[in-house]
Design an enzyme around this catalytic site. Structure first.
Site, short mmCIF file in Angstrom:
data_model
loop_
_atom_site.label_atom_id
_atom_site.label_comp_id
_atom_site.label_asym_id
_atom_site.label_seq_id
_atom_site.Cartn_x
_atom_site.Cartn_y
_atom_site.Cartn_z
N ARG A 239 0.85 -1.32 0.10
CA ARG A 239 -0.01 -0.11 -0.16
C ARG A 239 1.09 1.25 -0.15
O ARG A 239 0.55 2.36 0.62
CB ARG A 239 -0.98 -0.15 1.18
CG ARG A 239 -1.74 -1.10 1.37
CD ARG A 239 -2.93 -1.25 0.44
NE ARG A 239 -4.04 -2.61 0.92
CZ ARG A 239 -3.87 -3.68 0.17
NH1 ARG A 239 -3.13 -3.78 -0.72
NH2 ARG A 239 -4.50 -4.40 0.75
N SER B 288 -10.49 0.39 3.89
CA SER B 288 -9.72 0.09 5.20
C SER B 288 -8.94 1.34 5.71
O SER B 288 -8.20 2.15 4.90
CB SER B 288 -8.57 -0.93 4.97
OG SER B 288 -9.15 -2.13 4.27
N GLU C 194 -3.95 4.13 6.30
CA GLU C 194 -3.80 3.96 4.91
C GLU C 194 -4.62 5.24 4.33
O GLU C 194 -4.09 5.50 2.94
CB GLU C 194 -4.36 2.66 4.45
CG GLU C 194 -4.57 2.22 3.11
CD GLU C 194 -5.15 0.81 2.76
OE1 GLU C 194 -4.76 -0.12 3.25
OE2 GLU C 194 -5.93 0.99 2.07
P1 FAD Z 1 -8.46 9.56 -4.37
O1 FAD Z 1 -8.92 9.19 -3.11
O2 FAD Z 1 -9.26 10.42 -5.03
O3 FAD Z 1 -6.91 10.20 -4.00
C1 FAD Z 1 -6.13 9.03 -3.24
C2 FAD Z 1 -4.74 9.82 -3.28
O4 FAD Z 1 -4.30 9.67 -4.47
C3 FAD Z 1 -4.66 11.20 -2.83
O5 FAD Z 1 -3.58 11.66 -2.18
C4 FAD Z 1 -4.55 12.13 -4.12
O6 FAD Z 1 -3.97 13.26 -3.99
C5 FAD Z 1 -4.02 11.05 -5.09
N1 FAD Z 1 -4.24 11.10 -6.37
C6 FAD Z 1 -5.46 10.73 -6.90
N2 FAD Z 1 -5.31 10.53 -8.35
C7 FAD Z 1 -4.19 11.13 -8.62
C8 FAD Z 1 -3.63 11.36 -9.86
N3 FAD Z 1 -4.00 11.07 -10.91
N4 FAD Z 1 -2.18 11.90 -9.68
C9 FAD Z 1 -1.64 12.01 -8.63
N5 FAD Z 1 -2.09 11.78 -7.48
C10 FAD Z 1 -3.39 11.50 -7.48
N6 FAD Z 1 -7.74 0.01 -1.83
C11 FAD Z 1 -7.17 -1.07 -1.92
O7 FAD Z 1 -5.81 -1.01 -2.28
N7 FAD Z 1 -7.72 -2.19 -2.16
C12 FAD Z 1 -8.79 -2.53 -1.84
O8 FAD Z 1 -9.32 -3.67 -1.87
C13 FAD Z 1 -9.65 -1.35 -1.45
N8 FAD Z 1 -10.93 -1.60 -1.34
C14 FAD Z 1 -11.80 -0.41 -1.22
C15 FAD Z 1 -13.09 -0.60 -0.67
C16 FAD Z 1 -13.88 0.41 -0.29
C17 FAD Z 1 -15.36 0.28 -0.10
C18 FAD Z 1 -13.38 1.80 -0.45
C19 FAD Z 1 -14.56 3.00 -0.17
C20 FAD Z 1 -12.21 1.91 -0.68
C21 FAD Z 1 -11.32 0.85 -1.04
N9 FAD Z 1 -9.80 1.09 -1.27
C22 FAD Z 1 -9.05 -0.07 -1.69
C23 FAD Z 1 -9.18 2.41 -1.17
C24 FAD Z 1 -9.37 3.04 -2.57
O9 FAD Z 1 -10.44 2.72 -3.39
C25 FAD Z 1 -8.19 3.05 -3.54
O10 FAD Z 1 -6.87 3.39 -2.92
C26 FAD Z 1 -8.29 3.81 -4.81
O11 FAD Z 1 -7.19 3.72 -5.65
C27 FAD Z 1 -8.32 5.41 -4.61
O12 FAD Z 1 -8.66 6.02 -5.82
P2 FAD Z 1 -9.26 7.38 -5.83
O13 FAD Z 1 -9.28 7.74 -7.58
O14 FAD Z 1 -10.61 7.44 -5.42
O15 FAD Z 1 -8.44 8.29 -5.16
P1 NAP Z 2 -10.32 -10.77 4.78
O1 NAP Z 2 -10.48 -11.97 3.36
O2 NAP Z 2 -11.42 -11.10 5.58
O3 NAP Z 2 -8.85 -11.23 5.42
C1 NAP Z 2 -8.71 -10.17 6.47
C2 NAP Z 2 -7.11 -9.99 6.41
O4 NAP Z 2 -6.37 -10.98 6.41
C3 NAP Z 2 -6.84 -9.07 5.16
O5 NAP Z 2 -6.56 -7.77 5.26
C4 NAP Z 2 -5.92 -9.72 4.05
O6 NAP Z 2 -4.53 -9.02 4.19
C5 NAP Z 2 -5.49 -11.13 5.36
N1 NAP Z 2 -5.33 -12.36 4.40
C6 NAP Z 2 -6.45 -13.00 4.26
N2 NAP Z 2 -6.06 -14.13 3.49
C7 NAP Z 2 -4.69 -14.20 3.36
C8 NAP Z 2 -3.88 -14.79 2.79
N3 NAP Z 2 -4.07 -16.20 2.41
N4 NAP Z 2 -2.46 -14.53 3.00
C9 NAP Z 2 -2.25 -13.26 3.48
N5 NAP Z 2 -3.18 -12.37 4.00
C10 NAP Z 2 -4.18 -12.88 4.06
O7 NAP Z 2 -10.28 -9.45 4.21
P2 NAP Z 2 -11.49 -8.42 3.35
O8 NAP Z 2 -11.57 -7.35 4.55
O9 NAP Z 2 -12.67 -9.31 3.11
O10 NAP Z 2 -10.66 -7.86 2.27
C11 NAP Z 2 -10.28 -8.68 1.23
C12 NAP Z 2 -9.33 -8.51 0.33
O11 NAP Z 2 -9.60 -6.91 -0.06
C13 NAP Z 2 -8.09 -7.98 1.20
O12 NAP Z 2 -6.93 -8.40 0.02
C14 NAP Z 2 -8.07 -6.66 1.54
O13 NAP Z 2 -6.79 -6.08 1.39
C15 NAP Z 2 -8.94 -6.09 0.32
N6 NAP Z 2 -9.73 -4.78 0.70
C16 NAP Z 2 -8.81 -3.59 0.99
C17 NAP Z 2 -9.52 -2.56 1.23
C18 NAP Z 2 -8.93 -1.14 1.35
O14 NAP Z 2 -9.29 -0.18 1.51
N7 NAP Z 2 -7.48 -1.35 1.38
C19 NAP Z 2 -10.91 -2.42 1.76
C20 NAP Z 2 -11.55 -3.62 1.54
C21 NAP Z 2 -11.10 -4.88 1.15
P3 NAP Z 2 -4.56 -8.07 2.86
O15 NAP Z 2 -5.23 -6.73 3.28
O16 NAP Z 2 -2.94 -7.68 3.02
O17 NAP Z 2 -4.86 -8.84 1.83
#
Ligand code: FAD
Ligand code: NAP
Length: 340
Positions: free
Chosen positions: A166, A240, A336
């Protein structure tokens, strides 16, 4: 070009926080971005600039006293193709899941596990988005970005981005310096599937899938995500709020002796990744609500805005959670979500 003044950003962030931007404009090409910046420079030379994508990974804690730049660069373009891969460039303003579904329709593999992540293509390298064992660094070829200070367009290859868990250079030392314009991904013509993470295999079985395909894996991920994660259209959130912390094996073993049910995943470097959601839940926060700020009832890692919480209220709650996790487990959670 249109520059709006004092507009609410509520509809531009998935937390639904009602702050104002002093100046706000969108742009649909690198040239339009340059024109816009030159224009604003004339009447507001020193204004702070903030780059906005889909607003799904940020928390506004105050008004933005500067220019919010909303990236609307669209389009997909196949750059080249070889025996194994297709190289597809996507405009930074394209919706991420729209891009994933485009690849799924073509049968190209690599991003199906990242289905339904909110936000735009341009933000995907920012934190090296990841889910279900796949990260964008695995499919990232290069990006083009505009340097706000030098006024030049720079290319970044995979190794230049310092992708981590991340993390990337754009979230660290180059924060707010580059506007990402487009990203090129390298997609497999013969997909390699990753279905052992989380509940993907179980879901595929429930769906009755006999033969794996990118479409089936994408659908399985969509089904799981839709059943578990709060939809920002219904309840404000940014996914998250904290990263999963990584600790040494020795520290993990020590914690395990005190908390036998602790969840840990071994990493390649010998450390152990903890599930932050579990730590938060153990501190009693799951389902907690104070005013309109809360910790989601199904997923403790997600902080929510029930209606009219301020960014400061959500931020303060995150600090309380952070402190209580540290007090109980001696583990420091890191945010994050990007705080503005
Ligand atoms: P924004 O929120 O608009 O911006 C995020 C950051 O990036 C800010 O600092 C902004 O200034 C910068 N930025 C945005 N666009 C640009 C650009 N073009 N150039 C330079 N800087 C820029 N993330 C995960 O990694 N995995 C997931 O599974 C995941 N699940 C999510 C589930 C939900 C329900 C929600 C609400 C969020 C989740 N996220 C997840 C977080 C998020 O969706 C991601 O990080 C996504 O990439 C953010 O994109 P955005 O366009 O909305 O960015
Ligand atoms: P989940 O499957 O309930 O798992 C809980 C946590 O355990 C996750 O955060 C995941 O880490 C870790 N995990 C599960 N299985 C694993 C494996 N086999 N090896 C290593 N790590 C493992 O999680 P969830 O909340 O439903 O989310 C599912 C996936 O979507 C995850 O990968 C999560 O990161 C992603 N997600 C991200 C966001 C965001 O905003 N960043 C929001 C929602 C979901 P990791 O997170 O490192 O994968």
């Amino acid at each position: 070009m249109q520059v709006h003044q004092n507009i609410s950003l509520r509809q531009y962030n998935t937390f639904g926080i009602d702050v104002k931007a002093r100046l706000f404009a969108d742009f649909s090409s690198a040239e339009k971005l340059q024109e816009l910046l030159a224009y604003v420079q004339q009447f507001s030379p020193n204004s702070q600039r903030m780059i906005l994508g889909g607003g799904s990974n940020l928390l506004f804690t105050k008004d933005v006293d500067g220019l919010v730049l909303k990236n609307e660069i669209m389009g997909f373009e196949q750059q080249k193709e070889d025996y194994e891969f297709v190289y597809l460039r996507a405009g930074a303003g394209e919706n991420w899941n729209g891009f994933v579904q485009y690849c799924v329709q073509q049968g190209w593999g690599g991003v199906e596990n990242l289905s339904l992540i909110p936000g735009n293509v341009g933000a995907s390298p920012m934190q090296n988005i990841g889910a279900y064992g796949v990260e964008i660094k695995d499919v990232f070829e290069e990006l083009e970005a505009y340097h706000l200070h030098d006024k030049t367009i720079v290319k970044f290859a995979n190794k230049d981005c310092a992708f981590g868990y991340r993390e990337s250079v754009f979230k660290q030392q180059y924060k707010n310096q580059f506007v990402i314009l487009s990203v090129t991904y390298k997609l497999r013509k013969q997909p390699v599937f990753h279905t052992s993470y989380g509940a993907i295999n179980q879901e595929l079985e429930q769906m009755g899938v006999k033969e794996l395909s990118v479409a089936a894996v994408s659908q399985a991920v969509i089904n799981i995500r839709s059943s578990k994660l709060p939809d920002p259209k219904v309840i404000g959130n940014a996914g998250s709020f904290f990263k999963n912390p990584q600790i040494t094996k020795a520290k993990f073993q020590n914690l395990q002796s005190q908390f036998p049910a602790i969840v840990g995943y071994p990493l390649e470097n010998g450390d152990v990744k903890l599930a932050a959601g579990w730590l938060i839940e153990q501190c009693g926060w799951k389902g907690y609500r104070k005013g309109d700020a809360g910790c989601h009832a199904k997923q403790a890692l997600v902080l929510v805005n029930y209606a009219n919480a301020t960014g400061k209220e959500i931020f303060d709650l995150s600090e309380e959670i952070l402190q209580s996790v540290y007090a109980k487990f001696g583990v420091k959670l890191e945010k994050e979500v990007n705080i503005f």
